[in-house]
Design a protein around this motif. Sequence first.
Motif, PDB file in Angstrom:
ATOM      1  N   GLN A   1      -0.514 -14.566   0.699  1.00  0.00           N
ATOM      2  CA  GLN A   1      -1.943 -14.563   0.395  1.00  0.00           C
ATOM      3  C   GLN A   1      -2.383 -13.457  -0.545  1.00  0.00           C
ATOM      4  OE1 GLN A   1      -3.081 -16.427   4.757  1.00  0.00           O
ATOM      5  NE2 GLN A   1      -4.000 -14.492   4.184  1.00  0.00           N
ATOM      6  N   THR A   2      -1.640 -12.348  -0.585  1.00  0.00           N
ATOM      7  CA  THR A   2      -2.121 -11.202  -1.344  1.00  0.00           C
ATOM      8  C   THR A   2      -2.158 -11.466  -2.843  1.00  0.00           C
ATOM      9  OG1 THR A   2      -1.160  -9.832   0.384  1.00  0.00           O
ATOM     10  CG2 THR A   2      -1.862  -8.716  -1.614  1.00  0.00           C
ATOM     11  N   GLY A   3      -1.130 -12.135  -3.357  1.00  0.00           N
ATOM     12  CA  GLY A   3      -1.088 -12.447  -4.793  1.00  0.00           C
ATOM     13  C   GLY A   3      -2.302 -13.250  -5.225  1.00  0.00           C
TER      14      GLY A   3
ATOM     15  N   ASP B   1      -1.553 -22.101  -2.425  1.00  0.00           N
ATOM     16  CA  ASP B   1      -2.066 -21.617  -3.700  1.00  0.00           C
ATOM     17  C   ASP B   1      -3.587 -21.514  -3.637  1.00  0.00           C
ATOM     18  OD1 ASP B   1      -2.860 -22.279  -6.801  1.00  0.00           O
ATOM     19  OD2 ASP B   1      -0.885 -21.358  -6.665  1.00  0.00           O
ATOM     20  N   ILE B   2      -4.248 -22.565  -3.095  1.00  0.00           N
ATOM     21  CA  ILE B   2      -5.710 -22.615  -3.144  1.00  0.00           C
ATOM     22  C   ILE B   2      -6.371 -21.859  -1.996  1.00  0.00           C
ATOM     23  CG2 ILE B   2      -6.025 -24.755  -1.825  1.00  0.00           C
ATOM     24  CD1 ILE B   2      -7.915 -23.777  -5.016  1.00  0.00           C
ATOM     25  N   ALA B   3      -5.736 -21.822  -0.824  1.00  0.00           N
ATOM     26  CA  ALA B   3      -6.412 -21.279   0.352  1.00  0.00           C
ATOM     27  C   ALA B   3      -6.780 -19.799   0.205  1.00  0.00           C
ATOM     28  CB  ALA B   3      -5.539 -21.476   1.588  1.00  0.00           C
ATOM     29  N   ALA B   4      -5.819 -18.978  -0.243  1.00  0.00           N
ATOM     30  CA  ALA B   4      -6.101 -17.544  -0.335  1.00  0.00           C
ATOM     31  C   ALA B   4      -7.119 -17.273  -1.426  1.00  0.00           C
ATOM     32  CB  ALA B   4      -4.819 -16.771  -0.608  1.00  0.00           C
ATOM     33  N   THR B   5      -7.077 -18.097  -2.456  1.00  0.00           N
ATOM     34  CA  THR B   5      -8.049 -17.960  -3.534  1.00  0.00           C
ATOM     35  C   THR B   5      -9.459 -18.185  -2.986  1.00  0.00           C
ATOM     36  OG1 THR B   5      -6.389 -18.889  -4.988  1.00  0.00           O
ATOM     37  CG2 THR B   5      -8.621 -18.794  -5.830  1.00  0.00           C
ATOM     38  N   LEU B   6      -9.612 -19.263  -2.212  1.00  0.00           N
ATOM     39  CA  LEU B   6     -10.921 -19.568  -1.631  1.00  0.00           C
ATOM     40  C   LEU B   6     -11.358 -18.492  -0.647  1.00  0.00           C
ATOM     41  CD1 LEU B   6     -10.488 -23.392  -0.903  1.00  0.00           C
ATOM     42  CD2 LEU B   6     -12.048 -22.351  -2.566  1.00  0.00           C
TER      43      LEU B   6
END
Lengths: 433, 271, 345
Positions: free
Chosen positions: B131-133, C111-116
Amino acid sequence: MKRTDFDVIIVGAGPAGLAAGYVLAKEGISVAIIERGIFPGSKNVMGGIFYRSSLDDLIPDFYKEAPIERHIVEQKFWFLSEDSMFSTGLRSERFNIEPYNCFSIFRAKFDKWFAKKVADASAMIINETVVKDLILEGEKVSGVRTDRPNGDLYSDVVIVADGVNSFLAKSLGLGKEIRTNDVAIAVKEVIELPDKVINDRFGVSNSSEGVTIEITGPYFNNMRAMGFIYTNRNSLSIGIGAVIEDLVRLKINPNDLLEILKKHPAIKPLVSGGEAKEYMAHMIPEGGYYAMPRLYSDGVMVVGDAAMLVNSIHREGANLAIESGKLAAKTYIEARKKGDFSKKTLSSYQKRLEESFVLKDLKTYKNLPKLLEEKRYLISKYPKFIIDSMYEIYNVDKVPKSEKIRLIMNRAKKEIGYFNILKDIFNIWRSFR
Amino acid sequence: MHSLVFIKQVPDAAQVRVDYNTGTLIREGVPAIINPYDTHAIEAAVQMKDKFGGIVSVLSMGPPMAEDALRKALSMGADKAYLLCDKVFAGSDTWATSYALWAGAQKIIQENGPVDIFWAGKQAIDGDTAQTGPGLATRLDIPLVTCAIKIVELNLEKSYIVVQRLIEGGFETLQVSIPCMITVEKELNTLRFSPLPDLIRAARSKIHLLNSSNVDIDPTKCGLKYSPTKVKRVFVPSKRERGEILDVNENNIASVLFEKLEPVLRKMNKL
Amino acid sequence: MRVSNIGEYKDVWVFIEHDCGKIEHVSLELLTKGCQLAKDIGCKVCAFSVGENVEGFSEKLAEYGAEKFYFIESPVLKEYRTEPYRDSLLYLIEKYKPEIILIGATTLGRDIAATLATKLNTGLTADTTALDIDFESETKNLLMTRPTFGGNLMAVIYCPDNRPQMSTVRPGVFQAIKNPVNIEKIREEFELSEDKIPKKILEKVKTDSDKVNLGFYDVIVAGGRGIEKKENIKLLVDLANILGGTWAVSRKVVQMGWAPYSRQVGQTGQTVHPKIYIAAGISGAIQHIAGMKSSEIIVAINKDPQAPIFDIATYGIIGDAVKILPRLTQYFGERLKAGGSNEKD
């Protein structure tokens, strides 16, 4: 202008290499220690008893901050036979007062701590790098070649501290081919047990007090084998080493030997209930004084296990290593004043060793390896006789005591022979002269 | 060009052991290493530098011992190493961590100039969140490419990079504008065996220390207290008990196993 | 610190991932779980997605319990790219304020979850293996359990002060069960311009022709390095067919190029929990075990008696998998009726 990247390059960050590095760095001399492991200590193995006196003058009161397990208050020596154990030893309150005599340690932890001290003194420690060869200019060692690209480094002097299987010493023609009689393989297990259980089993009053047991005897079938048990804080180090020649001859592998040791009725209760957490093996120099390589040449000195400086009968190796490292460092400092690093100047390293307990002790025991090689029965026949005799004495039946003495004497005559006993005493005395 | 690599020092998860009695992790004796995915990120950045010139900065948020990881990064060819170490970060979750690293990155940009490519490993082997990236990419407001397996082309004049990334059942090739964030798979490259002079240089280098005294940090965005996710409890998964080794010979292997499985197969309607 | 309007966040939302006009199975699995969570909380379960043509999914989504479907359609969203997906999904989330968002932990999902989550300033928990509601908490917090340190330690995570609570879940952790309801379609418009997007897809290459969902099967016959060569994959396939299951491999086999990634079980592959898992020639590295250890019955076949797989196997056979598999196939084939039910719902 001759290239020197460092004043001194030390091959190997074990106790010998680190000690040399420390002394040199403290004098402001630029030193690089090249270690093949990921960190100093990662590749080092030792039964585990470390003597305070060896490091105390370099780092006073080191034991107060260094990662040590227990300070040893009792040292025992056991003879094992198939069904018995004869024990001797000493526990003393004198060992229980600071600054203490010796400690059980773990090399991975201890060396890491020691290395940090050495690095703090401004020695450069380079890990994950193997020295493949010494670089020679004519006869003189002028540097090392490592396995890395652009991996040549030059110096005034190289101190070879790369351990028992040092091929660097051999490559220089300093060492001889190591005979299978000159080296032992030792294996060791670390068995986890709660500290209170250890305290109970070994009869100490708190978890900082430790006990050591050295073990040999007819139980090991005429092998030159020495087992040990050392108490750590929350675990026991139990291990056994045997001269390679004997392992090969009897077709035993050292791991089997360890299992045999653990099964002995006197040992089983000490380790029961514990979980083996770690297993390691290492070679140990056993040849003593006569197996030593030449210790120096132009631009090079050999220290520690690489110089076969181990007094195995006394379980001393790391302290000799450290002492030799110190003396090599002092020799360099002196040579530097003259600007001369030739064989002639560096020979004072040998002289220093001879004046110290290092070579004095090795000389005292110089004939012992050969004696044991030729008369292996010394560690089986005599201990067996002692065990059987002690049994006779302790076993109270209706046999009168005088009769018991007669039986013992008879056994001596039959199993060994009076004349042989005299011969053996004479030989042992002679080997120490 | 200027690359900034984010790295993390982690316990070697493959060597970590569990104490079933206390229900905790035994960390003692477990060596700390650079997160393996991050080493490939460093390698990628240094390879770019070899080709295009410039410098590679490395940033890690961690305790003082994370210096070892930064020195390793330097020995692999990185030029400047920064350790972000401050009590205020303790207990940060990934949201707070990406904030802290973003703050540290701002300082590095101030000192060394704008960054063309931000690199990181795909995930850390202790947290395994990956998640950090992405979080950093969002805060830096730059495009994100995760799971990179090949750098196809870097065009500095036209400000784009072409990267191949792993997707389920295949891969895709993306053209992304620079600056951007790339998280890498191990397949991206092979780690170099650094020349000795690099190790010596790394041993001599200074690690720059960053903390709240020299970096602009909003304390209400980091640390345990301000992390949106919190740990309610940890537990050791119950050990699956060892079953039985079937005592079989050449001839009866199949029949013995069948006998054992028969009740289940019956329930599954396969008989 | 608590988000002041926490009470405004309602409903469980499940992200619907899709590719080439087909819904990813993990999204259906999460809908089923979402239904259960919604029931526990007392709210609705909704699906949400973006793409070029997604409206047509509503029928299928209704079959699996979605009561609402929020979506945005645009040609710019035809193929997945982080940035346009992020912006459009963010629009939906910020407008309707769900209290929980579930996303499949696929490459796209991660890819999308942490961005959101970063943009929403909220908490995200990755790769959860269990989701429950904490009934004792006033705000009915979601409890998210996940493995750390390669599965050696489990952590229960919660997000008490921020909304939405977000979690990604690996395919195969939950089951997809039909639960037909009426669905309300809510289309939103969102302005997206292709030239504002800093990313172009130059090509997309599928190397696997069969993208199989291993979690679908109740018997899996898996092979590791011990099957020795690519040709022996057939041995796995044969036994799997007899047992009415499917075949899979460990990561090593995929790395050797003997099987596609879609067949990989393990930490970086699929997580499965069939009734019977036969591990043939698999040593049992932690990363593989992480993907199959919750199988009901594990049968391990390996030449090495010290192989770690035996520590978790219900039944262990010490022997050569290459020799044993065909024997099993023959014997079992004789004893089992042909066919038989094979798919889990």
